[in-house]
Design a protein around this motif. Structure first.
Motif, PDB file in Angstrom:
ATOM      1  N   GLU A   1      32.041  35.445  50.290  1.00  0.00           N
ATOM      2  CA  GLU A   1      31.994  36.912  50.271  1.00  0.00           C
ATOM      3  C   GLU A   1      32.576  37.486  51.554  1.00  0.00           C
ATOM      4  O   GLU A   1      33.232  38.525  51.541  1.00  0.00           O
ATOM      5  CB  GLU A   1      30.552  37.375  50.092  1.00  0.00           C
ATOM      6  CG  GLU A   1      30.360  38.860  50.153  1.00  0.00           C
ATOM      7  CD  GLU A   1      31.007  39.629  49.012  1.00  0.00           C
ATOM      8  OE1 GLU A   1      31.251  40.831  49.193  1.00  0.00           O
ATOM      9  OE2 GLU A   1      31.267  39.038  47.949  1.00  0.00           O
ATOM     10  N   ARG A   2      32.345  36.810  52.644  1.00  0.00           N
ATOM     11  CA  ARG A   2      32.861  37.293  53.924  1.00  0.00           C
ATOM     12  C   ARG A   2      34.387  37.228  53.969  1.00  0.00           C
ATOM     13  O   ARG A   2      35.039  38.104  54.514  1.00  0.00           O
ATOM     14  CB  ARG A   2      32.261  36.451  55.046  1.00  0.00           C
ATOM     15  CG  ARG A   2      32.516  37.010  56.387  1.00  0.00           C
ATOM     16  CD  ARG A   2      31.639  36.345  57.397  1.00  0.00           C
ATOM     17  NE  ARG A   2      31.944  36.920  58.692  1.00  0.00           N
ATOM     18  CZ  ARG A   2      31.861  36.274  59.811  1.00  0.00           C
ATOM     19  NH1 ARG A   2      31.432  35.040  59.815  1.00  0.00           N
ATOM     20  NH2 ARG A   2      32.158  36.846  60.938  1.00  0.00           N
ATOM     21  N   ARG A   3      34.941  36.168  53.370  1.00  0.00           N
ATOM     22  CA  ARG A   3      36.392  36.030  53.342  1.00  0.00           C
ATOM     23  C   ARG A   3      37.050  37.021  52.389  1.00  0.00           C
ATOM     24  O   ARG A   3      38.052  37.634  52.717  1.00  0.00           O
ATOM     25  CB  ARG A   3      36.782  34.603  52.928  1.00  0.00           C
ATOM     26  CG  ARG A   3      36.779  33.652  54.070  1.00  0.00           C
ATOM     27  CD  ARG A   3      37.389  32.322  53.662  1.00  0.00           C
ATOM     28  NE  ARG A   3      36.460  31.289  54.091  1.00  0.00           N
ATOM     29  CZ  ARG A   3      35.957  30.350  53.326  1.00  0.00           C
ATOM     30  NH1 ARG A   3      36.288  30.266  52.075  1.00  0.00           N
ATOM     31  NH2 ARG A   3      35.119  29.481  53.814  1.00  0.00           N
TER      32      ARG A   3
ATOM     33  N   ALA B   1      27.835  33.295  50.665  1.00  0.00           N
ATOM     34  CA  ALA B   1      27.973  34.277  51.742  1.00  0.00           C
ATOM     35  C   ALA B   1      29.303  34.105  52.485  1.00  0.00           C
ATOM     36  O   ALA B   1      29.959  35.093  52.833  1.00  0.00           O
ATOM     37  CB  ALA B   1      26.817  34.156  52.718  1.00  0.00           C
TER      38      ALA B   1
ATOM     39  N   PRO C   1      35.837  40.126  50.037  1.00  0.00           N
ATOM     40  CA  PRO C   1      34.765  41.006  49.549  1.00  0.00           C
ATOM     41  C   PRO C   1      34.822  41.172  48.028  1.00  0.00           C
ATOM     42  O   PRO C   1      35.893  41.271  47.443  1.00  0.00           O
ATOM     43  CB  PRO C   1      35.049  42.336  50.253  1.00  0.00           C
ATOM     44  CG  PRO C   1      35.809  41.948  51.479  1.00  0.00           C
ATOM     45  CD  PRO C   1      36.636  40.765  51.070  1.00  0.00           C
TER      46      PRO C   1
END
Length: 82
Positions: free
Chosen positions: A22-24, A19, A26
């Motif tokens: 993914e946040r850093r 997660a 996309p």
């Protein structure tokens, strides 16, 4: 019980790591989980999970099944092509 709980904590750490990545950036999670569409990788993971679950059940009891499931996902991820 403790054995299964530690496997759940390890799995949660992997999900949190995914997660954060993914946040850093996309799209990272989609690429990291692409092994779920690879039949060969899923078959390898399933075989590894079954073998580890049987051996683990005999050695450590039902708590080892959680570790076998985690290992199966990791084997499938490492076996994936692409």
């Amino acid at each position: 019980m403790i054995l299964a709980l530690t496997a759940a904590v390890a799995a949660a750490l992997l999900v949190c790591r995914l997660a954060l990545r993914e946040r850093r950036v996309p799209g990272t999670a989609r690429r990291a989980l692409s092994f779920t569409r690879d039949r060969r990788a899923l078959a390898a993971g399933l075989l590894a999970g079954l073998l580890l679950a049987v051996a683990g059940w005999r050695a450590a009891g039902p708590g080892a099944v959680a570790w076998a499931a985690l290992a199966a996902v990791l084997v499938a991820g490492l076996t994936a092509t692409g």
